[in-house]
Design a protein around this motif. Structure first.
Motif, PDB file in Angstrom:
ATOM      1  N   VAL A 182      30.257  79.132 -29.614  1.00  0.00           N
ATOM      2  CA  VAL A 182      29.292  78.137 -30.113  1.00  0.00           C
ATOM      3  C   VAL A 182      28.511  77.516 -28.951  1.00  0.00           C
ATOM      4  O   VAL A 182      29.089  77.160 -27.919  1.00  0.00           O
ATOM      5  CB  VAL A 182      30.029  77.019 -30.891  1.00  0.00           C
ATOM      6  CG1 VAL A 182      29.059  75.911 -31.302  1.00  0.00           C
ATOM      7  CG2 VAL A 182      30.730  77.593 -32.127  1.00  0.00           C
ATOM      8  N   ASP A 183      27.204  77.421 -29.119  1.00  0.00           N
ATOM      9  CA  ASP A 183      26.359  76.653 -28.196  1.00  0.00           C
ATOM     10  C   ASP A 183      25.845  75.441 -28.952  1.00  0.00           C
ATOM     11  O   ASP A 183      25.227  75.581 -30.013  1.00  0.00           O
ATOM     12  CB  ASP A 183      25.175  77.500 -27.712  1.00  0.00           C
ATOM     13  CG  ASP A 183      25.598  78.482 -26.645  1.00  0.00           C
ATOM     14  OD1 ASP A 183      25.829  78.041 -25.511  1.00  0.00           O
ATOM     15  OD2 ASP A 183      25.749  79.691 -26.969  1.00  0.00           O
ATOM     16  N   VAL A 184      26.102  74.258 -28.395  1.00  0.00           N
ATOM     17  CA  VAL A 184      25.695  73.021 -29.058  1.00  0.00           C
ATOM     18  C   VAL A 184      24.428  72.468 -28.408  1.00  0.00           C
ATOM     19  O   VAL A 184      24.392  72.200 -27.204  1.00  0.00           O
ATOM     20  CB  VAL A 184      26.822  71.967 -28.985  1.00  0.00           C
ATOM     21  CG1 VAL A 184      26.337  70.619 -29.512  1.00  0.00           C
ATOM     22  CG2 VAL A 184      28.025  72.440 -29.790  1.00  0.00           C
ATOM     23  N   PHE A 185      23.396  72.334 -29.218  1.00  0.00           N
ATOM     24  CA  PHE A 185      22.142  71.707 -28.797  1.00  0.00           C
ATOM     25  C   PHE A 185      21.974  70.410 -29.591  1.00  0.00           C
ATOM     26  O   PHE A 185      22.814  70.050 -30.416  1.00  0.00           O
ATOM     27  CB  PHE A 185      20.970  72.655 -29.062  1.00  0.00           C
ATOM     28  CG  PHE A 185      20.997  73.887 -28.198  1.00  0.00           C
ATOM     29  CD1 PHE A 185      20.371  73.900 -26.969  1.00  0.00           C
ATOM     30  CD2 PHE A 185      21.663  75.038 -28.621  1.00  0.00           C
ATOM     31  CE1 PHE A 185      20.405  75.034 -26.161  1.00  0.00           C
ATOM     32  CE2 PHE A 185      21.705  76.177 -27.826  1.00  0.00           C
ATOM     33  CZ  PHE A 185      21.069  76.172 -26.599  1.00  0.00           C
ATOM     34  N   PHE A 186      20.877  69.736 -29.359  1.00  0.00           N
ATOM     35  CA  PHE A 186      20.610  68.476 -30.055  1.00  0.00           C
ATOM     36  C   PHE A 186      19.193  68.497 -30.612  1.00  0.00           C
ATOM     37  O   PHE A 186      18.280  69.006 -29.974  1.00  0.00           O
ATOM     38  CB  PHE A 186      20.805  67.285 -29.095  1.00  0.00           C
ATOM     39  CG  PHE A 186      22.245  67.118 -28.723  1.00  0.00           C
ATOM     40  CD1 PHE A 186      23.054  66.239 -29.423  1.00  0.00           C
ATOM     41  CD2 PHE A 186      22.820  67.903 -27.731  1.00  0.00           C
ATOM     42  CE1 PHE A 186      24.406  66.120 -29.134  1.00  0.00           C
ATOM     43  CE2 PHE A 186      24.174  67.799 -27.436  1.00  0.00           C
ATOM     44  CZ  PHE A 186      24.972  66.905 -28.134  1.00  0.00           C
ATOM     45  N   GLY A 187      19.039  67.951 -31.815  1.00  0.00           N
ATOM     46  CA  GLY A 187      17.712  67.883 -32.429  1.00  0.00           C
ATOM     47  C   GLY A 187      16.831  66.870 -31.737  1.00  0.00           C
ATOM     48  O   GLY A 187      15.620  67.056 -31.630  1.00  0.00           O
ATOM     49  N   ASP A 188      17.443  65.800 -31.264  1.00  0.00           N
ATOM     50  CA  ASP A 188      16.670  64.789 -30.545  1.00  0.00           C
ATOM     51  C   ASP A 188      17.611  63.919 -29.725  1.00  0.00           C
ATOM     52  O   ASP A 188      18.833  63.981 -29.881  1.00  0.00           O
ATOM     53  CB  ASP A 188      15.833  63.930 -31.505  1.00  0.00           C
ATOM     54  CG  ASP A 188      16.689  63.027 -32.392  1.00  0.00           C
ATOM     55  OD1 ASP A 188      17.844  63.392 -32.689  1.00  0.00           O
ATOM     56  OD2 ASP A 188      16.199  61.957 -32.779  1.00  0.00           O
ATOM     57  N   GLU A 189      17.005  63.139 -28.841  1.00  0.00           N
ATOM     58  CA  GLU A 189      17.787  62.205 -28.021  1.00  0.00           C
ATOM     59  C   GLU A 189      16.939  60.987 -27.727  1.00  0.00           C
ATOM     60  O   GLU A 189      15.714  61.067 -27.621  1.00  0.00           O
ATOM     61  CB  GLU A 189      18.224  62.893 -26.713  1.00  0.00           C
ATOM     62  CG  GLU A 189      19.130  62.061 -25.810  1.00  0.00           C
ATOM     63  CD  GLU A 189      20.410  61.585 -26.518  1.00  0.00           C
ATOM     64  OE1 GLU A 189      20.359  60.558 -27.244  1.00  0.00           O
ATOM     65  OE2 GLU A 189      21.441  62.260 -26.363  1.00  0.00           O
ATOM     66  N   ARG A 190      17.623  59.862 -27.664  1.00  0.00           N
ATOM     67  CA  ARG A 190      16.960  58.631 -27.262  1.00  0.00           C
ATOM     68  C   ARG A 190      16.939  58.572 -25.731  1.00  0.00           C
ATOM     69  O   ARG A 190      17.833  59.118 -25.096  1.00  0.00           O
ATOM     70  CB  ARG A 190      17.710  57.429 -27.816  1.00  0.00           C
ATOM     71  CG  ARG A 190      17.765  57.340 -29.362  1.00  0.00           C
ATOM     72  CD  ARG A 190      19.028  57.934 -29.934  1.00  0.00           C
ATOM     73  NE  ARG A 190      19.102  57.875 -31.393  1.00  0.00           N
ATOM     74  CZ  ARG A 190      19.815  56.948 -32.054  1.00  0.00           C
ATOM     75  NH1 ARG A 190      20.473  56.024 -31.399  1.00  0.00           N
ATOM     76  NH2 ARG A 190      19.845  56.977 -33.371  1.00  0.00           N
ATOM     77  N   SER A 191      15.951  57.880 -25.147  1.00  0.00           N
ATOM     78  CA  SER A 191      15.839  57.816 -23.680  1.00  0.00           C
ATOM     79  C   SER A 191      16.817  56.804 -23.100  1.00  0.00           C
ATOM     80  O   SER A 191      16.440  55.719 -22.658  1.00  0.00           O
ATOM     81  CB  SER A 191      14.401  57.475 -23.275  1.00  0.00           C
ATOM     82  OG  SER A 191      13.564  58.538 -23.624  1.00  0.00           O
ATOM     83  N   VAL A 192      18.072  57.202 -23.140  1.00  0.00           N
ATOM     84  CA  VAL A 192      19.156  56.372 -22.597  1.00  0.00           C
ATOM     85  C   VAL A 192      20.159  57.317 -21.927  1.00  0.00           C
ATOM     86  O   VAL A 192      20.214  58.499 -22.264  1.00  0.00           O
ATOM     87  CB  VAL A 192      19.884  55.581 -23.720  1.00  0.00           C
ATOM     88  CG1 VAL A 192      18.968  54.548 -24.360  1.00  0.00           C
ATOM     89  CG2 VAL A 192      20.456  56.522 -24.777  1.00  0.00           C
ATOM     90  N   PRO A 193      20.961  56.802 -20.984  1.00  0.00           N
ATOM     91  CA  PRO A 193      21.969  57.657 -20.342  1.00  0.00           C
ATOM     92  C   PRO A 193      23.047  58.082 -21.348  1.00  0.00           C
ATOM     93  O   PRO A 193      23.222  57.434 -22.383  1.00  0.00           O
ATOM     94  CB  PRO A 193      22.572  56.768 -19.251  1.00  0.00           C
ATOM     95  CG  PRO A 193      21.771  55.532 -19.206  1.00  0.00           C
ATOM     96  CD  PRO A 193      20.934  55.442 -20.441  1.00  0.00           C
ATOM     97  N   PRO A 194      23.781  59.158 -21.034  1.00  0.00           N
ATOM     98  CA  PRO A 194      24.749  59.701 -21.992  1.00  0.00           C
ATOM     99  C   PRO A 194      25.865  58.743 -22.376  1.00  0.00           C
ATOM    100  O   PRO A 194      26.452  58.878 -23.453  1.00  0.00           O
ATOM    101  CB  PRO A 194      25.319  60.935 -21.275  1.00  0.00           C
ATOM    102  CG  PRO A 194      24.904  60.806 -19.854  1.00  0.00           C
ATOM    103  CD  PRO A 194      23.681  59.960 -19.811  1.00  0.00           C
ATOM    104  N   ASP A 195      26.159  57.761 -21.503  1.00  0.00           N
ATOM    105  CA  ASP A 195      27.233  56.819 -21.844  1.00  0.00           C
ATOM    106  C   ASP A 195      26.714  55.564 -22.551  1.00  0.00           C
ATOM    107  O   ASP A 195      27.488  54.652 -22.857  1.00  0.00           O
ATOM    108  CB  ASP A 195      28.032  56.437 -20.589  1.00  0.00           C
ATOM    109  CG  ASP A 195      27.138  55.865 -19.501  1.00  0.00           C
ATOM    110  OD1 ASP A 195      25.903  55.803 -19.708  1.00  0.00           O
ATOM    111  OD2 ASP A 195      27.664  55.476 -18.441  1.00  0.00           O
TER     112      ASP A 195
END
Ligand code: 6PG
Length: 257
Positions: free
Chosen positions: A70-83
């Motif tokens: 499995v390769d996991v991608f993301f549909g979108d992301e907010r402009s914030v750090p991963p934590d």
């Protein structure tokens, strides 16, 4: 000519919807790996998908997904750090990714800590041009999906697969798959729960039937893939009929099964 099959699957309760969506993901993963040797999935942000991720991580289900392929991608992301508590990656990591045997090299996050255009450029390279096997989507009460908001610049983008976006939902600055990427997917599944979504769900499903939809969620109509809307009774309050609806293109007429 759009040839995708569209299904509306309706459930009495959100828990039933999550169960069916988990089964859908498992079957898509197994079929993809059997046919092509891998499964490329893009995860959604938002509260509705989170329950699905927790379910997939549960001990009775996680062994049914061939995680090693499995390769996991993301549909979108907010402009914030991963934590950051608002990070879509962070949410998916806590709910699912940290609990399943998935190598770090197969998790392809959008780098929300970078300037959005740079993050979009780097993520597009990571994504490549191969179609995603399954994209999970939420729907906002304004008809947005991923971070494609009504009337935003770049909404009609089909060439670039990843774009920077600014939307009304906080945090406003985001990076998102474009309509081009969503509509090239082999399957797209929307997860919509709650009475707060009822008005918009009825509008979006009506727009699925017209040639030029204006609501981003209605613009997601994979060229040759499968489109499934998982909705609960509360969200489906304003829809006619009580059962499952199916439309087979190119006629694009909703017909009751
Ligand atoms: C995001 C999302 C967004 C979300 C919908 C539905 O990062 O904000 O990807 O498109 O899926 O807004 O969110 P809820 O399920 O929380 O209503």
């Amino acid at each position: 000519m759009r040839s995708a099959r569209v299904e509306l699957r309706r459930f009495a309760a959100a828990t039933e919807l999550v169960e069916a969506a988990a089964r859908f993901v498992i079957e898509a993963a197994q079929a993809s790996v059997a046919e092509r040797g891998s499964f490329r999935i893009a995860l959604a942000g938002g509260s509705t998908p989170e329950a699905l991720y927790r379910r997939l991580a549960a001990s009775d289900l996680q062994g049914q997904v061939p995680w090693e392929a499995v390769d996991v991608f993301f549909g979108d992301e907010r402009s914030v750090p991963p934590d950051d508590p608002h990070s879509n990656y962070g949410m998916a990591a806590r709910a699912l990714l940290e609990h399943v045997p998935l190598g770090a090299s197969r998790i392809h996050r959008i780098e929300g800590e970078l300037a959005p255009r740079e993050a979009a450029r780097r993520y597009a390279e990571r994504l490549g041009r191969a179609p995603l096997d399954l994209v999970l989507c939420g729907m906002g009460e304004d008809g947005h999906t991923a971070s494609l908001f009504p009337a935003m610049p770049g909404l009609d983008e089909t060439r670039r697969l990843v774009i920077a976006a600014v939307g009304p939902k906080p945090p406003p600055s985001r990076v998102t798959l474009s309509l081009g990427a969503l509509n090239a997917a082999r399957a797209v599944a929307f997860l919509v729960v709650g009475a707060g979504k009822a008005t918009m769900l009825a509008r979006v499903l009506a727009e699925l039937e017209i040639e030029r939809p204006t609501l981003p969620a209605a613009m997601v109509r994979p060229e040759s893939g499968v489109l499934v809307w998982f909705v609960d009774d509360a969200a489906a309050l304003l829809l006619a009929g009580a059962g499952e609806f199916v439309t087979a293109r190119p006629t694009r007429r909703l017909v009751k099964r």
